[in-house]
Scaffold this motif. Structure first.
Motif, PDB file in Angstrom:
ATOM      1  N   VAL A 155       2.857  16.211  -7.046  1.00 51.72           N
ATOM      2  CA  VAL A 155       4.307  16.461  -7.026  1.00 51.72           C
ATOM      3  C   VAL A 155       5.009  15.473  -6.104  1.00 51.72           C
ATOM      4  CG1 VAL A 155       6.097  18.171  -6.526  1.00 51.72           C
ATOM      5  CG2 VAL A 155       3.888  18.901  -7.475  1.00 51.72           C
ATOM      6  N   GLU A 156       4.417  15.226  -4.943  1.00 51.58           N
ATOM      7  CA  GLU A 156       5.061  14.357  -3.959  1.00 51.58           C
ATOM      8  C   GLU A 156       3.994  13.734  -3.069  1.00 51.58           C
ATOM      9  OE1 GLU A 156       8.565  14.609  -0.499  1.00 51.58           O
ATOM     10  OE2 GLU A 156       7.770  16.430  -1.436  1.00 51.58           O
ATOM     11  N   SER A 157       4.221  12.504  -2.657  1.00 47.17           N
ATOM     12  CA  SER A 157       3.304  11.844  -1.721  1.00 47.17           C
ATOM     13  C   SER A 157       4.120  11.049  -0.721  1.00 47.17           C
ATOM     14  CB  SER A 157       2.323  10.926  -2.463  1.00 47.17           C
ATOM     15  OG  SER A 157       3.020   9.971  -3.243  1.00 47.17           O
ATOM     16  N   GLU A 158       3.757  11.165   0.554  1.00 45.37           N
ATOM     17  CA  GLU A 158       4.483  10.467   1.616  1.00 45.37           C
ATOM     18  C   GLU A 158       3.468   9.828   2.563  1.00 45.37           C
ATOM     19  OE1 GLU A 158       7.644  11.326   5.253  1.00 45.37           O
ATOM     20  OE2 GLU A 158       7.367  12.798   3.659  1.00 45.37           O
ATOM     21  N   ALA A 159       3.518   8.498   2.652  1.00 46.22           N
ATOM     22  CA  ALA A 159       2.562   7.752   3.472  1.00 46.22           C
ATOM     23  C   ALA A 159       3.159   7.424   4.835  1.00 46.22           C
ATOM     24  CB  ALA A 159       2.148   6.468   2.761  1.00 46.22           C
ATOM     25  N   ASN A 160       2.303   7.403   5.840  1.00 49.58           N
ATOM     26  CA  ASN A 160       2.705   6.978   7.181  1.00 49.58           C
ATOM     27  C   ASN A 160       1.966   5.683   7.484  1.00 49.58           C
ATOM     28  OD1 ASN A 160       2.580   6.668  10.152  1.00 49.58           O
ATOM     29  ND2 ASN A 160       3.686   8.612  10.147  1.00 49.58           N
ATOM     30  N   PHE A 161       2.732   4.592   7.589  1.00 48.64           N
ATOM     31  CA  PHE A 161       2.148   3.261   7.726  1.00 48.64           C
ATOM     32  C   PHE A 161       1.351   3.115   9.015  1.00 48.64           C
ATOM     33  CE2 PHE A 161       2.985  -1.409   8.672  1.00 48.64           C
ATOM     34  CZ  PHE A 161       2.052  -1.868   7.771  1.00 48.64           C
ATOM     35  N   THR A 162       1.956   3.506  10.146  1.00 47.92           N
ATOM     36  CA  THR A 162       1.294   3.285  11.433  1.00 47.92           C
ATOM     37  C   THR A 162       0.116   4.227  11.646  1.00 47.92           C
ATOM     38  OG1 THR A 162       2.964   4.701  12.454  1.00 47.92           O
ATOM     39  CG2 THR A 162       3.326   2.330  12.565  1.00 47.92           C
ATOM     40  N   CYS A 186       0.845  -1.200   0.000  1.00 44.96           N
ATOM     41  CA  CYS A 186       0.000   0.000   0.000  1.00 44.96           C
ATOM     42  C   CYS A 186       0.881   1.251   0.000  1.00 44.96           C
ATOM     43  CB  CYS A 186      -0.903   0.036   1.232  1.00 44.96           C
ATOM     44  SG  CYS A 186      -2.106  -1.304   1.345  1.00 44.96           S
ATOM     45  N   ILE A 187       1.910   1.227   0.839  1.00 46.29           N
ATOM     46  CA  ILE A 187       2.794   2.383   0.935  1.00 46.29           C
ATOM     47  C   ILE A 187       3.504   2.622  -0.401  1.00 46.29           C
ATOM     48  CG2 ILE A 187       4.687   3.410   2.235  1.00 46.29           C
ATOM     49  CD1 ILE A 187       2.175   2.828   3.875  1.00 46.29           C
ATOM     50  N   TYR A 188       3.956   1.534  -1.010  1.00 43.21           N
ATOM     51  CA  TYR A 188       4.667   1.658  -2.291  1.00 43.21           C
ATOM     52  C   TYR A 188       3.768   2.305  -3.335  1.00 43.21           C
ATOM     53  CZ  TYR A 188       7.217   0.505  -6.513  1.00 43.21           C
ATOM     54  OH  TYR A 188       7.868   0.585  -7.710  1.00 43.21           O
ATOM     55  N   LEU A 189       2.527   1.840  -3.426  1.00 37.74           N
ATOM     56  CA  LEU A 189       1.594   2.389  -4.409  1.00 37.74           C
ATOM     57  C   LEU A 189       1.316   3.864  -4.131  1.00 37.74           C
ATOM     58  CD1 LEU A 189      -0.492   2.211  -6.683  1.00 37.74           C
ATOM     59  CD2 LEU A 189      -2.125   1.317  -5.017  1.00 37.74           C
ATOM     60  N   LEU A 190       1.021   4.201  -2.872  1.00 38.21           N
ATOM     61  CA  LEU A 190       0.638   5.565  -2.530  1.00 38.21           C
ATOM     62  C   LEU A 190       1.807   6.543  -2.687  1.00 38.21           C
ATOM     63  CD1 LEU A 190      -1.565   4.792   0.586  1.00 38.21           C
ATOM     64  CD2 LEU A 190      -2.360   5.641  -1.628  1.00 38.21           C
ATOM     65  N   GLU A 191       3.027   6.057  -2.500  1.00 37.52           N
ATOM     66  CA  GLU A 191       4.173   6.953  -2.642  1.00 37.52           C
ATOM     67  C   GLU A 191       4.648   7.057  -4.095  1.00 37.52           C
ATOM     68  OE1 GLU A 191       7.155   5.987   0.252  1.00 37.52           O
ATOM     69  OE2 GLU A 191       6.027   7.022   1.821  1.00 37.52           O
ATOM     70  N   ASN A 192       3.915   6.418  -5.000  1.00 37.38           N
ATOM     71  CA  ASN A 192       4.215   6.545  -6.429  1.00 37.38           C
ATOM     72  C   ASN A 192       3.004   7.065  -7.200  1.00 37.38           C
ATOM     73  OD1 ASN A 192       7.048   5.267  -7.186  1.00 37.38           O
ATOM     74  ND2 ASN A 192       6.188   4.056  -5.514  1.00 37.38           N
ATOM     75  N   LEU A 193       2.173   7.866  -6.546  1.00 34.91           N
ATOM     76  CA  LEU A 193       0.969   8.400  -7.184  1.00 34.91           C
ATOM     77  C   LEU A 193       1.294   9.317  -8.358  1.00 34.91           C
ATOM     78  CD1 LEU A 193      -1.404   9.240  -4.193  1.00 34.91           C
ATOM     79  CD2 LEU A 193      -1.630   7.400  -5.853  1.00 34.91           C
ATOM     80  N   GLN A 194       2.491   9.922  -8.336  1.00 30.64           N
ATOM     81  CA  GLN A 194       2.849  10.811  -9.440  1.00 30.64           C
ATOM     82  C   GLN A 194       2.920  10.066 -10.765  1.00 30.64           C
ATOM     83  OE1 GLN A 194       4.539  10.267  -6.686  1.00 30.64           O
ATOM     84  NE2 GLN A 194       6.752  10.110  -6.998  1.00 30.64           N
ATOM     85  N   LYS A 195       3.060   8.734 -10.701  1.00 32.42           N
ATOM     86  CA  LYS A 195       3.048   7.933 -11.931  1.00 32.42           C
ATOM     87  C   LYS A 195       1.636   7.809 -12.488  1.00 32.42           C
ATOM     88  CE  LYS A 195       7.079   5.185 -10.585  1.00 32.42           C
ATOM     89  NZ  LYS A 195       7.599   3.831 -10.277  1.00 32.42           N
ATOM     90  N   LEU A 196       0.649   7.923 -11.598  1.00 37.56           N
ATOM     91  CA  LEU A 196      -0.749   7.866 -12.031  1.00 37.56           C
ATOM     92  C   LEU A 196      -1.257   9.238 -12.440  1.00 37.56           C
ATOM     93  CD1 LEU A 196      -2.258   5.519  -9.279  1.00 37.56           C
ATOM     94  CD2 LEU A 196      -1.452   4.894 -11.556  1.00 37.56           C
ATOM     95  N   ASN A 197      -0.732  10.278 -11.778  1.00 33.62           N
ATOM     96  CA  ASN A 197      -1.179  11.635 -12.078  1.00 33.62           C
ATOM     97  C   ASN A 197       0.002  12.599 -11.903  1.00 33.62           C
ATOM     98  OD1 ASN A 197      -2.363  14.295 -11.923  1.00 33.62           O
ATOM     99  ND2 ASN A 197      -4.342  13.292 -11.627  1.00 33.62           N
ATOM    100  N   PRO A 198       0.484  13.198 -12.991  1.00 33.39           N
ATOM    101  CA  PRO A 198       1.671  14.069 -12.917  1.00 33.39           C
ATOM    102  C   PRO A 198       1.443  15.337 -12.105  1.00 33.39           C
ATOM    103  CG  PRO A 198       0.660  14.168 -15.097  1.00 33.39           C
ATOM    104  CD  PRO A 198      -0.029  13.067 -14.368  1.00 33.39           C
ATOM    105  N   ASP A 199       0.173  15.681 -11.805  1.00 29.46           N
ATOM    106  CA  ASP A 199      -0.092  16.876 -11.009  1.00 29.46           C
ATOM    107  C   ASP A 199       0.221  16.660  -9.534  1.00 29.46           C
ATOM    108  OD1 ASP A 199      -0.870  18.420 -13.129  1.00 29.46           O
ATOM    109  OD2 ASP A 199      -2.989  17.890 -12.968  1.00 29.46           O
TER     110      ASP A 199
END
Length: 782
Positions: A111-118, A96-109
């Motif tokens: 810029v950055e995404s950082e997930a907190n697992f806990t 889940c973290i991997y997918l959410l931290e690569n959202l820029q690949k799904l939408n170039p708008d």
């Protein structure tokens, strides 16, 4: 009769709430969002003024584009980007973290995404051209529906749904077991009609389990496949689907309930594990719960006495007037009440960006003041978690949870399990084809990469809390790992090894007038350098008023300057900064008026209690070096050391940074302990940068950890504890690998049923939580 929100004519039966009628669920949802965010007056300005959503399914997200709601949700915005954090209850594994931290690949708008697992949160930086509602819709489309309730316990709705899913699965499991009781006793042949009837009943109650209770696994698996990712829910979803399909076909062919008891029990125990994980992560959200130990305060103007007072940031209330000094962080969203201010937003955006603001402009929490002190009016309350978030965003090397080797192992673990499942199916096709379904499902379920994935966050999460309560506050749990690599410890002297406020201050030079002392006091109180603070303390009993100064400026490692009310230029700092011709051998600060030196403040440095003993202990396992900007006369402070250490004096902040670079190039792994603001360059360059905190309102994002000044004498104990945490992580990893090895082996051999595998799966995660807690918390730190 018109809709309360949009005014359209209601056709048929209206949707009602709180004596208000709506034409559709979309309008009702927008009304609820406005109401929950305290924007009920939206309708008072113009009745039925709302816009009917184009798509009812995303109506709640359309409301996010209402300016008032948008401003409430975003944490920062400028002309180019905005920053927002969503709570995503569906986060449950490293994939889940991997997918959410690569959202820029799904939408170039994005810029950055950082997930907190806990904490199950996602911090996003988004281009202004992309609407917030579109971002929320994107998250829901990939299976991570954001929780939008602000100002409330936003996790309750997720828990309510999970408990309902658990209840449905539990009800079905219990009844299927009851209806299958004759079959367990071998009496099904005697009551064939009852067997067939009860089998249809089990199918009836199993359908809601498939469509409702297990829906989360199918959505997650579909999302992973759609985005070409691999996660734990793919094999689980396959196991659920295969069990249900096989059992349903047996029932329709009147062969009995088949595996329907295993199917319902399987889903039930999977949900029990998910519920436990959800509760555990909430109670142990380490990285976002620094309130118990993270010391922060701020200067507030007392509305009655009009005097300054230092209060904890949790005590701030809306409309409080705050006094902010040079290099200090604004603790909450605020309105500038001074004429102008220069603000640095690099701690929020990650990019160097200075902005000049004027009276009435909004300043976002986390902005840093550059220059003269200002006053601001608080627009909201705040807490230490806000500062912890700012600190994490300024990280130069902070890793997400999937970037450590434990979670990479979890990712490839799934591939290995898939290969083993195929191999088992082929082998059992020759041994007993009727058991292929049971064997493969058991292998897919008993394998638990979750136990591997949670080992790191729970071990180092416990360590983070343990160290924090002992006076060493790390940016996040990942930074603790750096302690184990360090072999060279480098200290700053002033304010680090010596006391922050030096008691022995002597002044030599022209007599200071009452007016000059007031101007000098106004100058030094805006600086956080130990010398400035020592002079402030020296003057505080001698001044009867504080004179106004303007154009305040602080040059790191050199000094401070400003203009007085009558236009004189006053400077305080080293010889070069003040153009001093006559130089003193002692450590101190020169005072000049209009580039003419008129005096010198001489300091008698005093080491903190226990420093000599601590350096002696550290030298047994580490290289120790001292870097100082003061005169070499202070070398006499260290004559009692058992072994001499390398000492370098008369260094600028850049010189200290260059020394750290040299140490790094020689192969050393350096931990630098110094004053946060004046040694920021060296702190950033070191592998582990630890800032010393003397004042509760000093906050330094450009470091990996903050240590209370009186705890420096325990530094060796802290590094020893870091090694203990590493050993505990290995224990948890070995347990996880041992469990999976034995579990998969026995499942492969046919000794583990799918139902028993579903019971074992959450037990392994529970064991990791207990191991990490009971091996970390009892450890004694001074």
């Amino acid at each position: 009769m018109g809709c309360y929100h949009c005014g359209d004519k209601i056709i048929g039966k209206p949707i009602s709430k709180e004596d208000k009628d709506f034409c559709c669920s979309g309008c009702l949802t927008v009304y609820e969002i406005l109401s929950d965010n305290g924007l009920d007056k939206f309708y008072e300005f113009n009745e039925q003024s709302g816009v009917k959503p184009d798509n009812e399914g995303n109506a709640k997200y359309t409301a996010l584009d209402v300016p008032e709601i948008f401003d409430d949700f975003v944490e920062f915005q400028n002309d180019e980007i905005y920053m927002v954090t969503f709570f995503l209850p569906a986060i449950h594994c490293s994939s889940c973290i991997y997918l959410l931290e690569n959202l820029q690949k799904l939408n170039p708008d994005i810029v950055e995404s950082e997930a907190n697992f806990t904490a199950r949160t996602l911090a996003l930086t988004v281009k202004k051209s992309r609407k917030l509602s579109q971002v929320a819709s994107l998250l829901e489309s990939i299976g991570y529906k954001p929780e939008l309730r602000r100002g409330k316990e936003n996790k309750s709705s997720y828990d309510k749904k999970l408990l309902l899913q658990l209840g449905v699965a539990g009800f079905a499991f219990g009844n299927v077991m009851l209806w299958s009781f004759p079959e367990y006793l071998g009496l099904d042949d005697m009551f064939e009609n009852f067997r067939n009837f009860s089998a249809y009943l089990t199918l009836l109650v199993a359908i809601p389990v498939l469509l409702y209770s297990a829906s989360g696994y199918f959505i997650s698996a579909y999302t992973a496949i759609r985005t070409k990712q691999l996660n734990l829910d793919i094999p689980v979803a396959i196991g659920i689907l295969v069990l249900f399909t096989k059992s349903s076909s047996s029932i329709l062919m009147q062969e009995g309930a088949s595996y329907m008891d295993s199917f319902t029990g399987f889903v039930f125990f999977l949900l029990v594990g998910k519920w436990f994980q959800s509760k555990t992560y909430r109670n142990m959200s380490f990285d976002n719960d620094p309130k118990a130990y993270f010391p922060l305060g701020v200067h507030r103007i007392n509305q009655i006495t009009k005097e300054e007072e230092v209060v904890k940031i949790e005590s701030l209330e809306k409309d409080d007037i705050l006094k902010i000094f040079n290099e200090e962080i604004i603790p909450c969203d605020a309105e500038l009440t001074s004429k102008k201010a220069v603000i640095d937003t690099s701690f929020i955006t990650g990019e160097a960006n200075l902005a000049t603001l004027k009276y009435g402009d909004k300043i976002y929490a986390g902005s840093k003041l550059i220059g003269s002190a200002i006053e601001v009016k608080a627009l909201s309350t705040t807490n230490r978690s806000k500062f912890a978030s700012i600190w994490n965003k300024s990280a130069k090397t902070t890793k997400s949870i999937v970037q450590n080797r434990e979670n990479i192992l979890s990712k490839y673990f799934l591939i290995i399990v898939g290969v083993l499942s195929v191999a088992a199916a082929i082998i059992w096709a020759f041994i007993d084809p009727s058991r292929i379904l049971e064997i493969v499902t058991a292998i897919l379920v008993v394998a638990c990469p979750c136990a591997l994935a949670i080992s790191f966050p729970f071990v180092y999460g416990n360590a983070l809390r343990k160290l924090g309560k002992s006076g060493l506050y790390f940016r996040n749990s990942h930074e603790i790992q750096k302690m184990n690599k360090v072999n060279h410890i480098v200290f700053d002297k002033t304010g680090t090894l010596t006391k922050d406020r030096i008691e022995g201050v002597n002044y030599e030079g022209e007599e200071l007038s009452s007016q000059l002392m007031g101007e000098l006091f106004a100058l030094t109180r805006q600086s956080t350098h130990p010398y400035s603070k020592s002079i402030t303390k020296f003057l505080e009993d001698k001044v009867d008023h504080v004179d106004a100064i303007t154009e305040y400026n602080e040059v790191s490692g050199q000094g401070v300057e400003a203009k007085t009310a009558n236009g004189d230029k006053i400077r305080l700092g080293n010889a070069k900064f003040t153009n001093a011709q006559k130089k003193f051998d002692e450590s101190g600060s020169y005072l000049s008026i209009n580039d003419k030196v008129i005096g010198f403040f001489k300091f008698q440095s005093q080491l903190r209690e226990g420093i000599i003993e601590e350096i002696n202990r550290l030298q047994k396992d580490y290289k120790v070096t001292l870097l100082s900007g003061d005169q070499s006369t202070d070398e006499a402070l260290f004559t009692d050391l058992e072994q001499p250490i390398a000492m370098h004096f008369n260094l600028s902040p850049t010189d200290k940074k260059n020394h750290i670079i040299q140490f790094n190039e020689s192969g050393d792994v350096v931990a630098f302990i110094g004053d946060g603001l004046n040694d920021s360059e060296a702190l950033e360059e070191a592998e582990l940068g630890i800032s010393v905190s003397e004042d509760e309102f000093r906050f330094t994002p450009k470091c990996d950890a903050i240590i209370e000044s009186e705890k420096i004498k325990n530094l060796k104990q802290f590094f020893k504890f870091g090694l203990h945490a590493k050993r505990v992580l290995r224990i948890c990893m070995y347990f996880s690998l041992t469990y999976n090895t034995f579990g998969i082996t026995f499942a492969f051999l046919g000794y583990v049923t799918p139902l028993f595998a579903a019971i074992l799966m959450p037990i392994s995660s529970i064991t990791i939580v207990l191991l990490s807690t009971f091996l970390i918390q009892p450890y004694r730190l001074k």
